[in-house]
Enzyme design. Structure first.
Site, short mmCIF file in Angstrom:
data_model
loop_
_atom_site.label_atom_id
_atom_site.label_comp_id
_atom_site.label_asym_id
_atom_site.label_seq_id
_atom_site.Cartn_x
_atom_site.Cartn_y
_atom_site.Cartn_z
N LYS A 143 -5.48 9.85 1.75
CA LYS A 143 -4.21 9.30 2.23
C LYS A 143 -3.40 8.71 1.08
O LYS A 143 -2.19 8.88 1.01
CB LYS A 143 -4.46 8.20 3.27
N ASP A 179 0.86 -1.19 0.00
CA ASP A 179 0.00 0.00 0.00
C ASP A 179 0.89 1.23 0.00
O ASP A 179 1.77 1.35 0.88
CB ASP A 179 -0.89 -0.05 1.26
N TYR A 187 -10.84 13.11 -3.97
CA TYR A 187 -10.01 12.79 -5.14
C TYR A 187 -9.36 14.06 -5.69
O TYR A 187 -8.14 14.14 -5.83
CB TYR A 187 -10.90 12.14 -6.19
P1 NAD Z 1 -7.64 1.82 -11.55
O1 NAD Z 1 -8.56 1.94 -10.39
O2 NAD Z 1 -7.87 0.74 -12.54
O3 NAD Z 1 -6.12 1.69 -11.07
C1 NAD Z 1 -5.66 2.18 -9.83
C2 NAD Z 1 -4.74 1.13 -9.23
O4 NAD Z 1 -4.18 1.63 -8.00
C3 NAD Z 1 -5.49 -0.16 -8.87
O5 NAD Z 1 -4.75 -1.27 -9.31
C4 NAD Z 1 -5.59 -0.10 -7.34
O6 NAD Z 1 -5.68 -1.40 -6.76
C5 NAD Z 1 -4.29 0.63 -7.00
N1 NAD Z 1 -4.35 1.30 -5.70
C6 NAD Z 1 -5.34 2.09 -5.21
N2 NAD Z 1 -5.01 2.53 -3.99
C7 NAD Z 1 -3.78 2.02 -3.70
C8 NAD Z 1 -2.91 2.12 -2.58
N3 NAD Z 1 -3.24 2.83 -1.49
N4 NAD Z 1 -1.73 1.44 -2.63
C9 NAD Z 1 -1.39 0.71 -3.71
N5 NAD Z 1 -2.18 0.57 -4.80
C10 NAD Z 1 -3.35 1.24 -4.79
O7 NAD Z 1 -7.64 3.25 -12.27
P2 NAD Z 1 -6.90 3.77 -13.58
O8 NAD Z 1 -7.92 4.32 -14.48
O9 NAD Z 1 -5.95 2.76 -14.09
O10 NAD Z 1 -6.09 5.01 -12.98
C11 NAD Z 1 -4.69 4.97 -12.73
C12 NAD Z 1 -4.22 6.35 -12.30
O11 NAD Z 1 -4.48 7.30 -13.33
C13 NAD Z 1 -4.90 6.87 -11.04
O12 NAD Z 1 -3.94 7.55 -10.25
C14 NAD Z 1 -5.92 7.85 -11.57
O13 NAD Z 1 -6.20 8.86 -10.64
C15 NAD Z 1 -5.21 8.39 -12.80
N6 NAD Z 1 -6.18 8.91 -13.79
C16 NAD Z 1 -6.96 8.05 -14.52
C17 NAD Z 1 -7.88 8.57 -15.43
C18 NAD Z 1 -8.74 7.69 -16.28
O14 NAD Z 1 -9.58 8.21 -17.02
N7 NAD Z 1 -8.61 6.39 -16.28
C19 NAD Z 1 -8.01 9.96 -15.56
C20 NAD Z 1 -7.23 10.79 -14.78
C21 NAD Z 1 -6.30 10.26 -13.91
#
Ligand code: NAD
Ligand code: UDP
Length: 313
Positions: A90, A57, A144
């Site tokens: 966090k 984490d 967020y």
């Molecule tokens: P997702 O939810 O598929 O991936 C997020 C990953 O982070 C997951 O595998 C989750 O298990 C892991 N995670 C969450 N909290 C955690 C923690 N405390 N410790 C370790 N791992 C943790 O989402 P995504 O779409 O792949 O997004 C990835 C990143 O890109 C994120 O930071 C998100 O904010 C950013 N983002 C995504 C989008 C989008 O449209 N997909 C847009 C803007 C920003």
């Protein structure tokens, strides 16, 4: 061989990034707590000796010797980031501090997956990086939005005070294969509903807009940003300027899936942004002429094919 840490590597975007980095001959450490990510996304990589999966984490410090860090760990879908807002804050803030500390000690480059949400419900359209945004600091999206804004501030402060080599990417709505079927975001929701001939859930009147980017275009932008010179920190928008109303998206998905689904109108969640479109002028200048190349219908077709096989249809 460069050692690259990808936090959130078992998630939707992270798993595509891990694949791409391995293809480029990098050694990859994929770190994830599996809150929204899944082993299925990376199981095919487990046999690769240059791929290492760590259950961890980011709220807790992490020690490894690495050359580059992509910090993606954070739930991205409103349903999931609002499930435990305190944990979301966090993850963004303490995760950023831990990854910046790691980058400082190892002198590695660190890229933060920031978001178009830093612009909130924007009053300037399309959104350039110079726009400071219009965010409700106490609303249901604030865990967020403000977490990501604080992370951006931490990145710039570590850069200015400690010389850490940072990169800030502001990602606009991204979709593609490996989104979780119950992720809750609009593209996956609509495709899953359409494939099952269930009602398509439109929040509000469906006139709000989003600009949808296919995941391969994003990953290309992320790699190019990581490879920029140390003087370029961003923030830089990476998204597809093609802007669609949510109702238009529903109609396109219904047509592409040949679905019998009808539209169902549900209440609009609080603070749902009315419009979103990236100004990508800076990305074009700084990322070697980067621009998105996958049109919406082509990307949707690939995503639909993925969900069909995932749902056994
Ligand atoms: P997702 O939810 O598929 O991936 C997020 C990953 O982070 C997951 O595998 C989750 O298990 C892991 N995670 C969450 N909290 C955690 C923690 N405390 N410790 C370790 N791992 C943790 O989402 P995504 O779409 O792949 O997004 C990835 C990143 O890109 C994120 O930071 C998100 O904010 C950013 N983002 C995504 C989008 C989008 O449209 N997909 C847009 C803007 C920003
Ligand atoms: N949305 C919708 N139906 C759904 C899921 C989302 O109408 O089943 C809307 C949502 O209210 C927002 C847009 O689609 O206006 C994009 O939502 P998403 O959760 O994908 O991402 P956001 O950009 O809001 O973070």
């Amino acid at each position: 061989m460069k050692r690259v840490l990808v936090t959130g590597g078992a998630g939707f975007i992270g798993s595509h990034l891990c694949e791409r980095l391995l293809r480029e001959g990098k050694e990859v450490i994929c770190l994830d707590n599996f809150f929204t990510g899944s082993k299925e996304n990376i199981v095919h990589l487990l046999g690769n000796p240059y791929f290492e999966l760590v259950r961890h984490d980011v709220v807790a410090p992490f020690y490894a010797e690495v050359d580059e860090i992509f910090n993606l760990a954070c739930p991205a879908s409103p349903v999931h980031y609002q499930y435990n807002g305190i944990k979301t804050i966090k993850t963004s803030v303490m995760g950023a501090i831990n990854m910046l500390g790691l980058a400082k000690r190892t002198r590695s480059k660190v890229l933060q997956a920031s978001t178009s949400e830093v612009y909130g419900d924007p009053r300037i359209h399309p959104q350039p990086e110079s726009y400071w945004g219009h965010v409700n600091p106490t609303g249901i999206r604030s865990c967020y939005d403000e977490g990501k804004r604080c992370a951006e501030s931490l990145f710039m402060n570590y850069h200015q005070q400690n010389g850490v080599r940072v990169k800030l990417i502001r990602i606009f709505n991204t979709y593609g294969p490996k989104m979780h079927p119950s992720d809750g975001r609009v593209v996956s929701n609509f495709i899953v509903q359409a494939l099952q001939n269930k009602a398509i859930t439109i929040y509000g009147d469906g006139q709000q807009t989003r600009s949808f980017q296919y995941v391969d275009d994003l990953v290309e932008g992320m790699i190019r940003l990581m490879n920029t010179g140390d003087d370029f920190t961003g923030p830089v928008n990476v998204g597809n300027p093609g802007e669609f109303t949510i109702k238009q998206l529903a109609e396109i998905v219904i047509r592409l899936t040949e679905s019998k689904s009808k539209l169902e109108y549900l209440p609009l969640p609080q603070d749902d942004p009315i419009q979103r479109q990236p100004d990508i002028t800076l990305a074009g200048e700084k990322l070697g002429g980067w621009k998105p190349i996958v049109p919406l219908e082509e990307g949707l077709a690939k995503t639909i094919a993925y969900f069909k096989s995932k749902l056994g249809l």
